[in-house]
Design an enzyme around this catalytic site. Structure first.
Site, PDB file in Angstrom:
ATOM      1  N   GLU A   1      -6.121   9.099   0.436  1.00 57.44           N
ATOM      2  CA  GLU A   1      -6.454   7.667   0.386  1.00 57.44           C
ATOM      3  C   GLU A   1      -7.397   7.293  -0.767  1.00 57.44           C
ATOM      4  O   GLU A   1      -7.166   6.302  -1.439  1.00 57.44           O
ATOM      5  CB  GLU A   1      -7.072   7.197   1.716  1.00 57.44           C
ATOM      6  CG  GLU A   1      -6.095   7.143   2.881  1.00 57.44           C
ATOM      7  CD  GLU A   1      -4.933   6.147   2.713  1.00 57.44           C
ATOM      8  OE1 GLU A   1      -5.011   5.262   1.839  1.00 57.44           O
ATOM      9  OE2 GLU A   1      -3.937   6.291   3.444  1.00 57.44           O
TER      10      GLU A   1
ATOM     11  N   HIS B   1       0.833  -1.211   0.000  1.00 57.46           N
ATOM     12  CA  HIS B   1       0.000   0.000   0.000  1.00 57.46           C
ATOM     13  C   HIS B   1       0.870   1.265   0.000  1.00 57.46           C
ATOM     14  O   HIS B   1       0.637   2.187  -0.780  1.00 57.46           O
ATOM     15  CB  HIS B   1      -0.913  -0.043   1.230  1.00 57.46           C
ATOM     16  CG  HIS B   1      -1.637   1.236   1.508  1.00 57.46           C
ATOM     17  ND1 HIS B   1      -2.716   1.661   0.758  1.00 57.46           N
ATOM     18  CD2 HIS B   1      -1.439   2.191   2.455  1.00 57.46           C
ATOM     19  CE1 HIS B   1      -3.146   2.825   1.249  1.00 57.46           C
ATOM     20  NE2 HIS B   1      -2.395   3.175   2.256  1.00 57.46           N
TER      21      HIS B   1
ATOM     22  N   HIS C   1       1.046   5.226  -2.074  1.00 57.69           N
ATOM     23  CA  HIS C   1       1.423   6.560  -1.592  1.00 57.69           C
ATOM     24  C   HIS C   1       2.672   7.151  -2.238  1.00 57.69           C
ATOM     25  O   HIS C   1       2.684   8.319  -2.624  1.00 57.69           O
ATOM     26  CB  HIS C   1       1.652   6.525  -0.080  1.00 57.69           C
ATOM     27  CG  HIS C   1       0.405   6.449   0.732  1.00 57.69           C
ATOM     28  ND1 HIS C   1      -0.515   7.474   0.779  1.00 57.69           N
ATOM     29  CD2 HIS C   1      -0.093   5.471   1.524  1.00 57.69           C
ATOM     30  CE1 HIS C   1      -1.521   7.125   1.584  1.00 57.69           C
ATOM     31  NE2 HIS C   1      -1.305   5.911   2.038  1.00 57.69           N
TER      32      HIS C   1
ATOM     33  N   SER D   1      -3.744   0.932  -4.594  1.00 56.21           N
ATOM     34  CA  SER D   1      -3.185  -0.309  -4.055  1.00 56.21           C
ATOM     35  C   SER D   1      -4.249  -1.386  -3.894  1.00 56.21           C
ATOM     36  O   SER D   1      -4.014  -2.407  -3.274  1.00 56.21           O
ATOM     37  CB  SER D   1      -2.488  -0.041  -2.714  1.00 56.21           C
ATOM     38  OG  SER D   1      -3.421   0.382  -1.752  1.00 56.21           O
TER      39      SER D   1
HETATM   40  N1  H2B Z   1      -1.281   5.479  10.579  1.00 57.17           N
HETATM   41  C1  H2B Z   1      -0.463   4.868   9.716  1.00 57.17           C
HETATM   42  N2  H2B Z   1       0.640   4.267  10.163  1.00 57.17           N
HETATM   43  N3  H2B Z   1      -0.736   4.872   8.396  1.00 57.17           N
HETATM   44  C2  H2B Z   1      -1.820   5.490   7.885  1.00 57.17           C
HETATM   45  O1  H2B Z   1      -2.013   5.474   6.655  1.00 57.17           O
HETATM   46  C3  H2B Z   1      -2.701   6.135   8.783  1.00 57.17           C
HETATM   47  C4  H2B Z   1      -2.404   6.096  10.173  1.00 57.17           C
HETATM   48  N4  H2B Z   1      -3.775   6.796   8.362  1.00 57.17           N
HETATM   49  N5  H2B Z   1      -3.257   6.673  11.059  1.00 57.17           N
HETATM   50  C5  H2B Z   1      -4.433   7.748   9.195  1.00 57.17           C
HETATM   51  C6  H2B Z   1      -4.533   7.241  10.619  1.00 57.17           C
HETATM   52  C7  H2B Z   1      -5.694   8.177   8.479  1.00 57.17           C
HETATM   53  O2  H2B Z   1      -6.637   7.153   8.404  1.00 57.17           O
HETATM   54  C8  H2B Z   1      -6.382   9.435   8.997  1.00 57.17           C
HETATM   55  C9  H2B Z   1      -5.502  10.619   9.108  1.00 57.17           C
HETATM   56  O3  H2B Z   1      -7.042   9.171  10.192  1.00 57.17           O
HETATM   57 FE    FE Z   2      -2.609   4.913   3.339  1.00 56.09          FE
END
Ligand code: H2B
Ligand code: FE
Length: 308
Positions: free
Chosen positions: A214, A169, A174, A233
């Site tokens: 996302e 992913h 990203h 992804s």
């Molecule tokens: N933590 C990690 N390690 N990866 C992420 O992609 C992620 C996260 N996304 N914490 C965040 C939450 C996202 O879902 C939003 C900002 O809450």
């Molecule tokens: Fe992500």
């Protein structure tokens, strides 16, 4: 009173052991939950994130043959769809990642190599992370152009499914976008707005993050393409998001921030950005409407936040 927030890059070191779920234990519905050797392997890999400090190189992982095969299965499926489904920024960077960062079917790229590449492109860097951070911590990292990245891979029993972020992913979804200057600016804008924000505003910014970084789609000429990492992804959702099934609305942060979303199913609604520049300006406007008694600026020379 203003919630604590990181002022200097090194302050991000305090996030390391604050992971939510799945840092060390796995949910019962995780495909690897009952596999003791998978869990042991993960613990070995997340140890790096647990002890990582700002400025250190990210240690390489000697990925196993099974891990590489999982990566290869995902890589093959997704790269077959990128030409018709990924946005042009993603497609522009992908060959550079193949040339410079070891992207390909035969090896899992190392975070350190990828982080150096991103640093040269946009100043973004990667930091290894044990699992999910809170929205606040995760978004605060973006203010410093730091992206927290997992380093382990999903369980080999279901290569096309994962309930949580993993290297596939992060690296396929990203990373290519963080190499784009406009997207990097856009992402940092959300991060800056999150510093010292109220819990309610963090929730709103996390929702905006969800529907952009996302699950964002964008207009590209007379077509719509995917730029969100959750789409890029996911073999299934990448196809679905550009079909006529989901609802598509214009990207207006004040409205996006209110939108409810499922986390275990395909999204019923997507928001389409006109460009990353346009999206950034809209997020900045939204951030100005949040109630925070100060504004902030990132000083890249000192790697610190200035309060205005
Ligand atoms: N933590 C990690 N390690 N990866 C992420 O992609 C992620 C996260 N996304 N914490 C965040 C939450 C996202 O879902 C939003 C900002 O809450
Ligand atoms: Fe992500």
């Amino acid at each position: 009173s203003t919630p604590w927030f990181p002022r200097k890059m090194v302050d991000l070191d305090t996030f390391a052991d604050k992971v939510l779920e799945m840092g060390e234990e796995l949910d019962s519905d995780h495909p690897g939950a009952k596999d003791a050797s998978y869990r042991a392997r993960r613990a070995e890999i997340t140890m790096i994130a647990k002890t990582y400090k700002t400025g250190q190189p990210i240690p390489n992982i000697d990925y196993t043959q099974v891990e590489i095969e999982t990566w290869a299965a995902v890589f093959d499926k997704l790269t077959g769809m990128f030409p018709t489904h990924a946005c042009r920024e993603h497609q522009h960077v992908f060959p550079l990642l193949i040339q410079n960062c070891g992207y390909g079917t035969h090896a899992i790229p190392q975070l350190e190599v990828v982080s150096k590449f991103l640093k040269d492109c946009t100043g973004f860097t990667l930091r290894p992370v044990m699992g999910l951070l809170t929205s606040r911590d995760f978004l605060n990292g973006l203010a410093f152009r730091v992206f927290h990245s997992t380093q382990y891979i999903r369980h080999h029993s279901s290569p096309l499914y994962t309930p949580e972020p993993d290297v596939c992913h992060e690296l396929l979804g990203h990373v290519p976008l963080f190499a784009n200057p406009d997207f990097a600016d856009f992402s940092q804008e959300i991060g800056l707005a999150s510093l010292g924000a109220s819990d309610e505003d963090i929730e709103r910014l996390a929702t905006i993050y969800w529907f952009t970084v996302e699950f964002g789609i964008c207009r590209q000429g007379d077509q719509i393409r995917a730029y969100g990492a959750g789409l890029l992804s996911s073999f299934g959702e990448l196809e679905y998001c550009l079909s006529d099934k989901p609802e598509i609305r214009a990207f207006e942060p004040a409205k996006v921030a209110q939108q409810k979303y499922p986390i275990t199913e395909y999204q019923p609604v997507y928001f389409v950005a006109e460009s990353f520049k346009d999206a950034q300006m809209r997020v900045r406007e939204f951030a100005n409407s949040c109630d925070r008694p100060f504004s902030v600026r990132y000083n890249a020379y000192t790697e610190s936040i200035e309060i205005l």
